[in-house]
Design an enzyme around this catalytic site. Structure first.
Site, PDB file in Angstrom:
ATOM      1  N   ASP A  52     117.730  47.161 -58.025  1.00  0.00           N
ATOM      2  CA  ASP A  52     118.926  47.928 -57.707  1.00  0.00           C
ATOM      3  C   ASP A  52     120.146  47.307 -58.375  1.00  0.00           C
ATOM      4  O   ASP A  52     120.059  46.302 -59.075  1.00  0.00           O
ATOM      5  CB  ASP A  52     119.125  48.060 -56.192  1.00  0.00           C
ATOM      6  N   GLU A  54     124.091  45.840 -57.930  1.00  0.00           N
ATOM      7  CA  GLU A  54     125.021  45.260 -56.964  1.00  0.00           C
ATOM      8  C   GLU A  54     126.291  44.854 -57.700  1.00  0.00           C
ATOM      9  O   GLU A  54     126.224  44.141 -58.705  1.00  0.00           O
ATOM     10  CB  GLU A  54     124.387  44.046 -56.279  1.00  0.00           C
ATOM     11  N   GLU A 149     115.314  28.687 -30.919  1.00  0.00           N
ATOM     12  CA  GLU A 149     115.013  29.974 -30.276  1.00  0.00           C
ATOM     13  C   GLU A 149     113.639  30.486 -30.666  1.00  0.00           C
ATOM     14  O   GLU A 149     112.886  30.988 -29.828  1.00  0.00           O
ATOM     15  CB  GLU A 149     116.088  30.991 -30.660  1.00  0.00           C
ATOM     16  N   LYS A 153     110.299  31.455 -28.436  1.00  0.00           N
ATOM     17  CA  LYS A 153     109.598  32.736 -28.561  1.00  0.00           C
ATOM     18  C   LYS A 153     108.130  32.513 -28.897  1.00  0.00           C
ATOM     19  O   LYS A 153     107.243  33.229 -28.410  1.00  0.00           O
ATOM     20  CB  LYS A 153     110.266  33.596 -29.633  1.00  0.00           C
TER      21      LYS A 153
END
Length: 256
Positions: A52, A54, A149, A153
């Site tokens: 793409d 940018e 975290e 999990k």
């Protein structure tokens, strides 16, 4: 044969689109336009047939900050044009956050299409300005905000037998582990596709990172026990690595 976008286009075609977009920025913003640049794979000359586009459209500072992002598909190709005030872009370049090794490459090497006032060298200087304290703070934020975290999990998923969640967690362990290594060395990664392989080439990697990274790169994430063991070993390695480099994971019980 692909019939729906993204479709293969040549580098010359992609650069012609960039010039067309730059011309449109001139039409829309007129004298407000300070600079226009291309970033990402196109600026590096490594774009592939389906890459793409940018770009930056930089505006002179005025009474109101501008921070816009246009992202669209024209059918065979996709583009993203960020239109920002100069001060907004310079502040972004000087900021260090957890994904800095992946997000800040555009500030160092834009392909200039229009820069009569020498803005892009100033942008590079801003990107080079953060001190070591800023990188240390970003590392500690990733260690607690992401890695600690994810460790919780992981243990919850293992405890309740939610094995479908484990491959995702392994990928996140590997990705943010790479971010930590990049931040530690103040090194930028070339592209998202090369984050893990480039991190594996850097020294002072936490114990256990290589195993998680290679597991993620192989795609062989269907063995719950192997995923859990690899991630747990990496978490242990991170704790030791943080202590060795004076990065704080645990603070006082209530720090405010």
């Amino acid at each position: 044969m692909h019939t729906n976008g993204p479709l293969a286009i040549t580098r010359n075609e992609r650069l012609q689109i960039c010039r067309e977009l730059a011309s449109r920025l001139h039409e829309v913003y007129g004298d407000q336009l300070l600079a226009v640049g291309v970033y990402g794979s196109v600026s590096r000359g490594t774009d592939s047939p389906f890459s793409d586009i940018e770009m930056f459209g930089v505006l002179h500072d005025s009474g109101e900050d501008v921070d816009l992002s246009y992202e669209w598909s024209a059918g065979p190709w996709k583009a993203e044009v960020d239109v920002r005030s100069a001060s907004v872009l310079l502040a972004s370049a000087a900021r260090v956050e957890g994904r800095w090794p992946l997000t800040h490459g555009p500030f160092f090497s834009p392909l200039s299409l229009y820069d009569p006032h020498g803005f892009f060298p100033r942008l590079r200087e801003a990107a080079q300005s953060p001190r070591q304290e800023a990188f240390k703070r970003a590392i500690e934020e990733v260690l607690v905000g992401e890695m600690y975290e994810y460790a919780g999990k992981l243990r919850n998923a293992h405890h309740i037998g939610s094995h479908a969640y484990l491959p995702y967690l392994a990928m996140e362990f590997a990705h943010y582990g790479a971010m930590l290594i990049g931040l530690h060395h103040r090194r930028l990664f070339t592209t998202g596709a090369l984050v893990l392989s480039e991190a594996l080439e850097l020294p002072e990697r936490p114990e256990g990172f290589d195993r998680v990274a290679r597991l993620a790169m192989s795609g062989e994430l269907n063995d719950p026990a192997a995923v859990v063991n690899a991630c747990e070993a990496f978490w242990d390695g991170l704790v030791q690595w943080a202590a060795a480099h004076d990065y704080t994971i645990h603070s006082t019980r209530i720090p405010f």
